[in-house]
Scaffold this motif. Sequence first.
Motif, short mmCIF file in Angstrom:
data_model
loop_
_atom_site.label_atom_id
_atom_site.label_comp_id
_atom_site.label_asym_id
_atom_site.label_seq_id
_atom_site.Cartn_x
_atom_site.Cartn_y
_atom_site.Cartn_z
N GLY A 159 0.88 -1.27 -0.01
CA GLY A 159 0.05 0.08 -0.01
C GLY A 159 0.80 1.17 0.04
N ALA A 160 1.95 1.22 0.93
CA ALA A 160 2.75 2.42 0.66
C ALA A 160 3.55 2.57 -0.51
N LEU A 161 4.10 1.22 -1.06
CA LEU A 161 4.83 1.30 -2.27
C LEU A 161 3.87 2.18 -3.39
N ALA A 162 2.74 1.78 -3.37
CA ALA A 162 1.81 2.33 -4.41
C ALA A 162 1.70 3.87 -4.20
N LEU A 163 1.66 4.51 -2.98
CA LEU A 163 1.66 5.93 -2.76
C LEU A 163 3.22 6.56 -3.28
N GLN A 164 4.30 5.73 -3.07
CA GLN A 164 5.44 6.37 -3.44
C GLN A 164 5.67 6.30 -5.01
N ALA A 165 4.88 5.03 -5.75
CA ALA A 165 4.86 5.26 -7.04
C ALA A 165 3.93 6.38 -7.62
N LEU A 166 3.00 6.62 -6.94
CA LEU A 166 1.96 8.06 -7.38
C LEU A 166 2.84 9.07 -7.03
N ARG A 167 3.69 9.27 -6.09
CA ARG A 167 4.45 10.32 -5.97
C ARG A 167 5.45 10.60 -6.96
N ASN A 168 5.96 9.71 -7.26
CA ASN A 168 7.12 9.71 -8.25
C ASN A 168 6.59 9.92 -9.82
N GLU A 169 5.35 9.44 -9.89
CA GLU A 169 4.31 9.61 -11.38
C GLU A 169 4.03 11.05 -11.37
N ILE A 170 3.65 11.71 -10.27
CA ILE A 170 2.89 12.83 -10.44
C ILE A 170 3.68 14.23 -9.96
N GLY A 171 4.71 13.98 -9.34
CA GLY A 171 5.59 15.11 -8.68
C GLY A 171 5.08 15.34 -7.22
N ASP A 172 6.04 15.76 -6.52
CA ASP A 172 5.76 16.28 -5.10
C ASP A 172 4.81 17.10 -4.86
N GLU A 173 4.72 18.38 -5.70
CA GLU A 173 3.62 19.40 -5.66
C GLU A 173 2.13 18.91 -5.48
N ALA A 174 1.98 17.83 -6.55
CA ALA A 174 0.55 17.35 -6.75
C ALA A 174 0.27 16.27 -5.65
N PHE A 175 1.54 15.55 -5.26
CA PHE A 175 1.17 14.49 -4.41
C PHE A 175 0.90 15.03 -3.06
N PHE A 176 1.49 16.06 -2.53
CA PHE A 176 1.18 16.65 -1.38
C PHE A 176 0.09 17.41 -1.21
N ALA A 177 -0.48 17.83 -2.22
CA ALA A 177 -1.86 18.51 -2.40
C ALA A 177 -2.88 17.73 -2.10
N ILE A 178 -2.54 16.60 -2.69
CA ILE A 178 -3.70 15.35 -2.78
C ILE A 178 -3.65 14.73 -1.13
N LEU A 179 -2.41 14.60 -0.61
CA LEU A 179 -2.51 14.26 0.80
C LEU A 179 -3.31 15.10 1.87
N LYS A 180 -3.25 16.40 1.49
CA LYS A 180 -3.71 17.29 2.43
C LYS A 180 -5.25 17.57 1.83
N GLY A 181 -5.57 17.69 0.72
CA GLY A 181 -6.89 18.05 0.06
C GLY A 181 -7.80 16.63 0.25
N TRP A 182 -7.29 15.69 0.40
CA TRP A 182 -8.06 14.34 0.39
C TRP A 182 -9.07 14.38 1.77
N PRO A 183 -8.42 14.31 3.02
CA PRO A 183 -8.91 14.55 4.25
C PRO A 183 -10.14 15.53 4.27
N ARG A 184 -9.61 16.76 3.70
CA ARG A 184 -10.63 17.95 3.45
C ARG A 184 -11.76 17.58 2.96
N THR A 185 -11.54 17.09 1.78
CA THR A 185 -12.63 16.83 0.95
C THR A 185 -13.83 15.92 1.37
N TYR A 186 -13.36 14.62 1.96
CA TYR A 186 -14.33 13.74 2.36
C TYR A 186 -14.42 13.74 3.99
#
Length: 505
Positions: free
Chosen positions: A399-426
């Motif tokens: 599960g954590a590997l998948a997140l690292q793969a996502l981070r490498n795919e989309i870059g840190d800016e988008a990745f960390f925006a997702i980590l913060k925005g997801w809990p706020r959205t739901y």
Amino acid sequence: MHRRIIVPGALAMAALLPAIPATAASFSPGAPGIGDPYYPAYGNGGYDVSHYDLRLKYQPATDRLEGTATILARTTQDLSRFNLDFLLDVSEVRVNGTKASFATAGEHELVITPKSPLRKGAPVTVVVRYSGVPSEKRAYGFTSWHRTPDGGVAANEPEAAWWWFPGNDHPLDKATYDVSVQVPDGSQAISNGTLQSSASRAGWTRWNWRSDKPQATYLATLAVGRFDLTTSTTDSGIPVVNAYSKDLGPHAGAARASVERTGEIADWLAGYFGPYPYNALGGYVPNTDTGYALETQTRPFYSPRQFANGSNTSLVVHELAHQWYGDLVSVTGWKEIWINEGFARYAQWLWSEHEGEGTAQELADHVYASHPANDPFWTVRPGDPGPEHQFDIAVYDRGALALQALRNEIGDEAFFAILKGWPRTYAHGNATVAEFRRYAEEVSGRPLAALFDTWLFQPSKPAAPAARAASLAPAAGTPVAPKSWKKIAATNDAHEHGRGRAHAH
């Protein structure tokens, strides 16, 4: 399943009976399960709970619990009867002030038939009076109640509520809580949320706790024993209440050295996940011999065994990360467990970076290389692992590997925006893995279906090209384990589910 056999005479008799008025015919029983394919009997249909008021009395010497649960709910259908998930002995049930009939069914069902059927959309008040010895109750061959030398503890996943209060036991039905517990003077009662008051009278002390934000039933906890309580406030202003059994023996120092950093770690996590979502914080370490920890909302449960080899702040990071991922945003069904565990494990990888003990990338490389292609590790699909593998180590590490793969795919800016925005959205709701993928695609502007399929849903090791694309290039041999690896791995080895499955909650 019982097959009904209708004989011709019965058909003739039915023809002579008066027709049932359409209004009465519209009332039907609520489903005995909420619809989760992993656990078909868990939760119930026909109503939605908004609040639990639990007024309890517990005697540590005998493990006897007496209680009155007042449940505020609203019907979601025209309801002739409904179920609660519960195991203790019930003496009386009232629905909207009137006595209702009740019976037990299956392993853990309390079936309630109100005197008058309930209209869809109507507010309902259910009062259940009960008593029993929780440690004597088992369902499906196990118990989620931990008897301790000085009392008892309710904490387990995916079920713990049945042993101490009746409810709709599934994360889809969150509610607020008031938990009031009377215990003999000298004992303490620990639960979720804020301590509203404690007062002694005639040899008994009543502890009143309040959780004013929606909380899943498995995240509600109760611990009675002899505890030392510590109080503090985080830099962000959140009150912290921690509790430690007075009999932790040689584990006491390491337990305190870990859990006392709760406020600091929660503030650090807020930098990644957004503001801490509740008005209370803490942790508790009872004198139990079980091995796992659990992210009980606002006040995680820790076993003393987890501190046998010294302090472990990585474990505290894991359980506090769940306050956002698992508690604030909860699963819609238990197959979505990656939303809880993949992110809590990844938080440990981020903490490793913070502590200078190995980057998330180094940890990902180590996990990838440590498991050869024929390792059963890769056959577990974190995106839908099945109930028998729900808490398998692969759900955490893959599960954590998948997140690292996502981070490498989309870059840190988008990745960390997702980590913060997801809990706020739901926030205070429920979500699925598919919804997370769509959210990540929306934020990043990238198609991600193939990446999620490769890392979460394929029962095989991602091939070298996929790994290289995720910067997880296979090295010659296994990379040296990062310094943090031992502490992170310890949060797996020390956790055992109540049914004997090894995992970290």
